[in-house]
Scaffold this motif. Structure first.
Motif, PDB file in Angstrom:
ATOM      1  N   VAL A 107       0.849  -1.178   0.000  1.00 57.54           N
ATOM      2  CA  VAL A 107       0.000   0.000   0.000  1.00 57.54           C
ATOM      3  C   VAL A 107       0.889   1.234   0.000  1.00 57.54           C
ATOM      4  O   VAL A 107       1.997   1.204   0.547  1.00 57.54           O
ATOM      5  CB  VAL A 107      -0.943  -0.007   1.234  1.00 57.54           C
ATOM      6  CG1 VAL A 107      -0.186   0.200   2.535  1.00 57.54           C
ATOM      7  CG2 VAL A 107      -2.017   1.058   1.102  1.00 57.54           C
ATOM      8  N   SER A 108       0.431   2.264  -0.663  1.00 50.19           N
ATOM      9  CA  SER A 108       1.154   3.526  -0.550  1.00 50.19           C
ATOM     10  C   SER A 108       0.157   4.667  -0.457  1.00 50.19           C
ATOM     11  O   SER A 108      -0.902   4.624  -1.069  1.00 50.19           O
ATOM     12  CB  SER A 108       2.086   3.738  -1.744  1.00 50.19           C
ATOM     13  OG  SER A 108       1.349   4.031  -2.905  1.00 50.19           O
ATOM     14  N   VAL A 109       0.495   5.633   0.363  1.00 53.22           N
ATOM     15  CA  VAL A 109      -0.359   6.806   0.512  1.00 53.22           C
ATOM     16  C   VAL A 109       0.522   8.035   0.314  1.00 53.22           C
ATOM     17  O   VAL A 109       1.443   8.275   1.085  1.00 53.22           O
ATOM     18  CB  VAL A 109      -1.025   6.865   1.904  1.00 53.22           C
ATOM     19  CG1 VAL A 109      -1.901   8.110   2.011  1.00 53.22           C
ATOM     20  CG2 VAL A 109      -1.836   5.605   2.174  1.00 53.22           C
ATOM     21  N   SER A 148      -6.671  21.480   8.348  1.00 53.37           N
ATOM     22  CA  SER A 148      -6.554  20.196   7.664  1.00 53.37           C
ATOM     23  C   SER A 148      -5.989  19.129   8.577  1.00 53.37           C
ATOM     24  O   SER A 148      -5.209  19.414   9.483  1.00 53.37           O
ATOM     25  CB  SER A 148      -5.700  20.333   6.407  1.00 53.37           C
ATOM     26  OG  SER A 148      -4.340  20.172   6.726  1.00 53.37           O
ATOM     27  N   ASP A 149      -6.424  17.913   8.314  1.00 53.57           N
ATOM     28  CA  ASP A 149      -5.947  16.742   9.045  1.00 53.57           C
ATOM     29  C   ASP A 149      -5.591  15.669   8.041  1.00 53.57           C
ATOM     30  O   ASP A 149      -6.364  15.406   7.131  1.00 53.57           O
ATOM     31  CB  ASP A 149      -7.072  16.165   9.916  1.00 53.57           C
ATOM     32  CG  ASP A 149      -7.054  16.719  11.320  1.00 53.57           C
ATOM     33  OD1 ASP A 149      -5.973  16.716  11.927  1.00 53.57           O
ATOM     34  OD2 ASP A 149      -8.122  17.148  11.782  1.00 53.57           O
ATOM     35  N   GLN A 150      -4.443  15.058   8.204  1.00 51.32           N
ATOM     36  CA  GLN A 150      -4.065  13.914   7.359  1.00 51.32           C
ATOM     37  C   GLN A 150      -3.593  12.815   8.292  1.00 51.32           C
ATOM     38  O   GLN A 150      -2.578  12.981   8.963  1.00 51.32           O
ATOM     39  CB  GLN A 150      -2.893  14.273   6.440  1.00 51.32           C
ATOM     40  CG  GLN A 150      -3.166  15.322   5.385  1.00 51.32           C
ATOM     41  CD  GLN A 150      -1.862  15.897   4.844  1.00 51.32           C
ATOM     42  OE1 GLN A 150      -1.245  16.747   5.467  1.00 51.32           O
ATOM     43  NE2 GLN A 150      -1.417  15.402   3.696  1.00 51.32           N
ATOM     44  N   LEU A 151      -4.327  11.727   8.336  1.00 52.37           N
ATOM     45  CA  LEU A 151      -3.954  10.634   9.228  1.00 52.37           C
ATOM     46  C   LEU A 151      -3.837   9.339   8.433  1.00 52.37           C
ATOM     47  O   LEU A 151      -4.746   8.991   7.692  1.00 52.37           O
ATOM     48  CB  LEU A 151      -5.011  10.432  10.313  1.00 52.37           C
ATOM     49  CG  LEU A 151      -5.251  11.623  11.241  1.00 52.37           C
ATOM     50  CD1 LEU A 151      -6.559  11.459  11.984  1.00 52.37           C
ATOM     51  CD2 LEU A 151      -4.090  11.735  12.215  1.00 52.37           C
ATOM     52  N   VAL A 152      -2.741   8.655   8.604  1.00 50.24           N
ATOM     53  CA  VAL A 152      -2.555   7.375   7.917  1.00 50.24           C
ATOM     54  C   VAL A 152      -2.160   6.328   8.953  1.00 50.24           C
ATOM     55  O   VAL A 152      -1.182   6.510   9.678  1.00 50.24           O
ATOM     56  CB  VAL A 152      -1.438   7.454   6.848  1.00 50.24           C
ATOM     57  CG1 VAL A 152      -1.359   6.149   6.059  1.00 50.24           C
ATOM     58  CG2 VAL A 152      -1.656   8.630   5.909  1.00 50.24           C
ATOM     59  N   VAL A 208       4.350   5.689   3.118  1.00 48.86           N
ATOM     60  CA  VAL A 208       3.511   6.854   3.392  1.00 48.86           C
ATOM     61  C   VAL A 208       4.309   8.115   3.113  1.00 48.86           C
ATOM     62  O   VAL A 208       5.468   8.223   3.512  1.00 48.86           O
ATOM     63  CB  VAL A 208       3.053   6.876   4.871  1.00 48.86           C
ATOM     64  CG1 VAL A 208       2.153   8.075   5.119  1.00 48.86           C
ATOM     65  CG2 VAL A 208       2.329   5.598   5.228  1.00 48.86           C
ATOM     66  N   LYS A 209       3.676   9.017   2.396  1.00 51.99           N
ATOM     67  CA  LYS A 209       4.332  10.283   2.086  1.00 51.99           C
ATOM     68  C   LYS A 209       3.345  11.428   2.308  1.00 51.99           C
ATOM     69  O   LYS A 209       2.676  11.866   1.378  1.00 51.99           O
ATOM     70  CB  LYS A 209       4.779  10.248   0.614  1.00 51.99           C
ATOM     71  CG  LYS A 209       6.090  10.987   0.330  1.00 51.99           C
ATOM     72  CD  LYS A 209       6.532  10.734  -1.093  1.00 51.99           C
ATOM     73  CE  LYS A 209       6.463  12.003  -1.908  1.00 51.99           C
ATOM     74  NZ  LYS A 209       6.715  11.792  -3.348  1.00 51.99           N
ATOM     75  N   PRO A 210       3.206  11.877   3.550  1.00 51.67           N
ATOM     76  CA  PRO A 210       2.296  13.006   3.766  1.00 51.67           C
ATOM     77  C   PRO A 210       3.034  14.328   3.564  1.00 51.67           C
ATOM     78  O   PRO A 210       4.131  14.513   4.085  1.00 51.67           O
ATOM     79  CB  PRO A 210       1.877  12.841   5.238  1.00 51.67           C
ATOM     80  CG  PRO A 210       2.898  11.957   5.869  1.00 51.67           C
ATOM     81  CD  PRO A 210       3.817  11.419   4.807  1.00 51.67           C
ATOM     82  N   HIS A 231      -0.712  16.408  10.717  1.00 53.80           N
ATOM     83  CA  HIS A 231      -0.651  15.113  10.045  1.00 53.80           C
ATOM     84  C   HIS A 231       0.105  14.095  10.866  1.00 53.80           C
ATOM     85  O   HIS A 231       0.981  14.426  11.658  1.00 53.80           O
ATOM     86  CB  HIS A 231      -0.161  15.208   8.605  1.00 53.80           C
ATOM     87  CG  HIS A 231       1.236  15.730   8.437  1.00 53.80           C
ATOM     88  ND1 HIS A 231       2.313  14.893   8.366  1.00 53.80           N
ATOM     89  CD2 HIS A 231       1.699  16.980   8.306  1.00 53.80           C
ATOM     90  CE1 HIS A 231       3.393  15.636   8.199  1.00 53.80           C
ATOM     91  NE2 HIS A 231       3.064  16.893   8.163  1.00 53.80           N
ATOM     92  N   GLY A 232      -0.295  12.851  10.707  1.00 50.99           N
ATOM     93  CA  GLY A 232       0.337  11.790  11.471  1.00 50.99           C
ATOM     94  C   GLY A 232       0.248  10.500  10.707  1.00 50.99           C
ATOM     95  O   GLY A 232      -0.682  10.275   9.939  1.00 50.99           O
ATOM     96  N   ALA A 233       1.264   9.674  10.871  1.00 54.51           N
ATOM     97  CA  ALA A 233       1.257   8.372  10.202  1.00 54.51           C
ATOM     98  C   ALA A 233       1.821   7.330  11.148  1.00 54.51           C
ATOM     99  O   ALA A 233       2.792   7.583  11.857  1.00 54.51           O
ATOM    100  CB  ALA A 233       2.097   8.432   8.930  1.00 54.51           C
ATOM    101  N   THR A 234       1.160   6.175  11.194  1.00 54.36           N
ATOM    102  CA  THR A 234       1.690   5.082  11.999  1.00 54.36           C
ATOM    103  C   THR A 234       1.708   3.818  11.157  1.00 54.36           C
ATOM    104  O   THR A 234       0.851   3.614  10.311  1.00 54.36           O
ATOM    105  CB  THR A 234       0.813   4.786  13.230  1.00 54.36           C
ATOM    106  OG1 THR A 234      -0.501   4.415  12.782  1.00 54.36           O
ATOM    107  CG2 THR A 234       0.711   5.971  14.165  1.00 54.36           C
ATOM    108  N   THR A 235       2.705   2.997  11.365  1.00 54.64           N
ATOM    109  CA  THR A 235       2.749   1.683  10.737  1.00 54.64           C
ATOM    110  C   THR A 235       3.167   0.715  11.823  1.00 54.64           C
ATOM    111  O   THR A 235       4.183   0.928  12.481  1.00 54.64           O
ATOM    112  CB  THR A 235       3.768   1.651   9.575  1.00 54.64           C
ATOM    113  OG1 THR A 235       3.307   2.536   8.550  1.00 54.64           O
ATOM    114  CG2 THR A 235       3.886   0.250   8.985  1.00 54.64           C
TER     115      THR A 235
END
Ligand SMILES: Nc1ncnc2c1ncn2[C@@H]1O[C@H](COP(=O)(O)OP(=O)(O)OP(=O)(O)O)[C@@H](O)[C@H]1O
Ligand SMILES: [Mg+2]
Lengths: 437, 248
Positions: free
Chosen positions: A325-327, A342-346, A359-361, A374-378
């Protein structure tokens, strides 16, 4: 050596472009499009030629291996196949675009919804405002595949809801692709009149054996319009499904989308949203369960171009087996877009070693007066949650399945969302069973 | 029902439980008190089979079975229940679905037929009403965004649905307002009979006014340093843990 390799690469890309243009010419001969459509096709193929075939080095396609597409020998889909095996026994209740062609067999019926107008694309293009809008869109297109999709359009559908009205039921549109190796290019335009409220459900069916669906979907929201959109993407095994969404939002409009990866194969979901009127709100929730070699790629651009606009994005991805997957999501806040939020959550759940999540926010802000997060977790499943469930007598496998389902469901809980989410949950559950087997 | 003999256990390699012996019989209510960090929650987690705990020595039998031979879920199915001091949040999983899974796991373990969502709702509604829990706690995700008190109520709701043989309630009173404390205690008391047993961990005498213990134990630095009747709890309330020596 190095320059040699590059030369080789470039020439192979040029070959692909030439091959595609040949295919395009063959398509024209066959379909003999109406003049208004022909103008659009021509603009699109020349835009595609300008942009070139996007190889992996292209920043828009960093995460997708397009080589296979380059190598595939596609043939054109036939005209609407009356024997097409379209699932669902209620097909007569909705709009079907099979291999990009509007079904003549299943005229749209929506109770007594006189405020919703459904027009086949060639007829709708007689309206030059629409034609010029589509032309402008393709002339400014930066995504080569979206341009290519427009070049191959031979039919499509325009759905319009009149100002100050509400649809009585969601409009369902099925994008059906027969088995490959065919290339199909559906086009859908949805126009929501001022202060109207409309629900649109798009479902992809069919596909497989190297079929390639390359769709363009346009949403135009007038002042105060509310549009709820539910997408269920993914064809059969070994299918490619690219959808480019173009969203234009005027003053005080609300666009809320739920996108689910429910099929299989390789999908790309691209969304370009422009918030051009003050106080517009955009929201996107996405949920994907990847099995086998499934791939889901997201490319989102939200442009805040007016004051006091809000955008919200939430991605919940579960990767098993050798899924990928890629975002790649960008929020761009323009100069005049003060008071933007704005909010960007992955959130990615990586359940196997072979899976992969990128993930590339991004955030580009040209205005100080904004609130952007923005936040990203894996990660893996939360052991504390598993332990808690087990302490209630629930076995490990069931606990994990429930936790994964719960993780995906977070993106399916949308306040006041009027498109039916239950079928999506059922599809995800069915896929979960497959994952266990 | 429960026999703990010279139990020693560690978390992250650090010995926390340093030789505890305790017997709990059917029909009994035991209370465990003790200063912060004395090991009360750790003891309850060891019994529930929490993966973070490592057993260093001693034995525990539950209805004659070696507890350490059972996986955590098997312990639950055997009738052991822990109401957590800090219940875990599970976003996306509805409370109703979670509770039904737990209930069905118990039924199928007993060889009974599982219940469908509609039948289960009836059972759930009744239990929720007795605990004064509003409708919204059915659809909401497990503990997600619940207030401290709501989480505690939700633990007791699980206890009410599973009707375990032995319930360990870890600070079920913390975070509950005065009315909620009474409702929760009433709920616990209603479930109590001479076939099951309770271990109530608390800092406050107040809870023990509602749930009357037969025995009170004081845990300090991983050991039981004093045991007695409810009188002991009253003396603790008056004098604190400072002179435990006096208590013994
Ligand atoms: N996961 C952990 N990692 C490291 N130390 C821990 C962990 N869990 C507990 N401990 C330590 O073990 C000791 C006992 O903790 P425990 O939670 O059992 O105390 P308690 O008696 O329940 O206290 P309280 O009354 O505050 O709830 C404490 O010193 C605590 O810091
Ligand atoms: Mg504790």
């Amino acid at each position: 050596m190095l320059s040699n390799t590059i030369d080789h690469k470039e020439s192979s890309e040029q070959e692909t472009v030439a091959k595609t243009v040949d295919l395009y010419k063959a398509a024209l001969k066959k379909s003999n499009p109406a003049p208004n459509l022909f103008v659009l096709n021509e603009a699109a193929i020349s835009r595609f030629t300008e942009l070139g075939f996007p190889a992996r080095k292209h920043e828009m396609f960093t995460f997708i291996d397009t080589r296979k597409l380059e190598e595939a020998e596609f043939r054109l889909a036939n005209d609407y196949d009356t024997n097409a095996d379209i699932p669902g026994d209620d097909v007569e209740k909705h709009i079907v675009l099979a291999d990009g062609v509007l079904s003549p067999l299943q005229p749209y019926v929506a109770g007594n919804d006189k405020n919703v107008l459904v027009t086949p694309l060639p007829k709708a293009l007689a309206n030059h405002t629409l034609r010029d809008m589509l032309l402008a869109s393709v002339n400014n297109e930066t995504d080569a595949f979206a341009a290519l999709g427009t070049a191959f359009i031979k039919d499509g559908v325009v759905v319009e809801i009149l100002p100050d009205t509400k649809a009585t039921m969601p409009i369902k549109i099925t994008l059906h692709t027969n088995k490959g190796p065919v290339i199909t290019a559906p086009l859908v335009v949805v126009k929501a009149g001022a202060r109207s409220r409309l629900q649109v459900v798009v479902e992809e069916t069919g596909g497989g054996e190297s079929s390639f669906m390359n769709a363009n979907i346009h949403f135009i929201l007038e002042d105060g319009a509310t549009l709820e959109y539910l997408l269920s993407q993914g064809g059969g095994c070994d299918s490619w499904s690219f959808i480019k969404h173009h969203v234009t939002q005027k003053k005080e409009s609300r666009f809320s989308a739920v996108c689910a990866f429910t099929g299989s194969g390789i999908t790309r979901n691209s969304i370009d949203a422009r918030l051009i009127g003050d106080d517009a709100k955009f929201s996107l929730r996405s949920t994907s369960l990847l099995l086998d070699k499934d791939q889901a790629h997201f490319h989102v651009r939200v442009n805040h171009e007016a004051k006091n606009c809000e955008s919200y994005q939430l991605f919940k991805n579960v990767v098993t087996d050798s899924g990928r997957v890629s975002v790649d999501t960008t929020v761009a806040v323009g100069n005049g877009a003060s008071l933007s939020k704005s909010d960007q959550l992955v959130n990615n759940l990586l359940l196997t070693e072979n899976g992969r999540a990128d993930v590339k926010p991004n955030l580009t802000i040209l205005n100080d007066d904004v609130k952007c997060a923005h936040g990203a977790t894996t990660g893996k499943l939360d052991e504390e949650q598993v332990a808690y469930m087990k302490s209630r007598g629930i076995d490990e496998a069931s606990s994990k399945r429930a936790l994964v389902t719960g993780f995906l469901n977070v993106a399916l809980s949308v306040p006041d969302f009027k498109c039916p989410l239950e079928p999506i949950k059922q599809k995800l559950l069915a896929r979960m069973e497959k994952a266990n087997a | 029902m429960l026999k703990i003999k010279n139990l020693k256990a560690a978390i992250n390699g650090k010995e926390i439980i340093k030789g505890i012996s305790l017997t709990v019989n059917s029909g009994e209510t035991h209370s465990i008190m003790g200063p912060n960090g004395s090991g009360k929650s750790t003891l309850s987690k060891v019994l529930a089979g929490d993966p973070s705990c490592e057993i260093l020595g001693g034995s525990v039998t539950f209805n004659g079975v070696n507890l350490f031979d059972l996986e955590p879920e098997e312990r639950a199915l055997a009738g052991l229940f822990l109401a957590y001091q800090y219940p875990v949040e599970i976003p996306g999983l509805s409370n109703r679905e979670f509770l039904r899974m737990a209930y069905n796991a118990k039924l199928s373990n007993e060889g009974a037929e599982e219940v469908d969502p509609i039948d289960f709702d009836e059972i759930l509604n009744e239990k929720m009403q007795t605990l004064g829990m509003g409708e919204k706690f059915r659809e909401r995700s497990v503990n997600a965004g619940f207030s401290g008190g709501e989480k505690k109520k939700n633990e007791i709701l699980q206890m009410a649905i599973l009707q375990p043989a032995l319930s360990i309630l870890d600070e079920i009173d913390s975070g509950l307002d005065i009315d909620a404390l009474r409702v929760v205690a009433d709920g616990v008391n209603k479930l109590k009979n001479d076939k099951n047993a309770l271990i109530v961990i608390t800092h406050y005498q107040r809870l023990l006014d509602y749930i009357k213990p037969d025995f009170v134990h004081v845990l300090s630095e991983g050991k039981i340093v004093a045991s007695g009747t409810s009188e002991l709890a009253k003396r603790l309330e008056a004098r604190g843990y400072n002179d435990i020596a006096v208590l013994v």
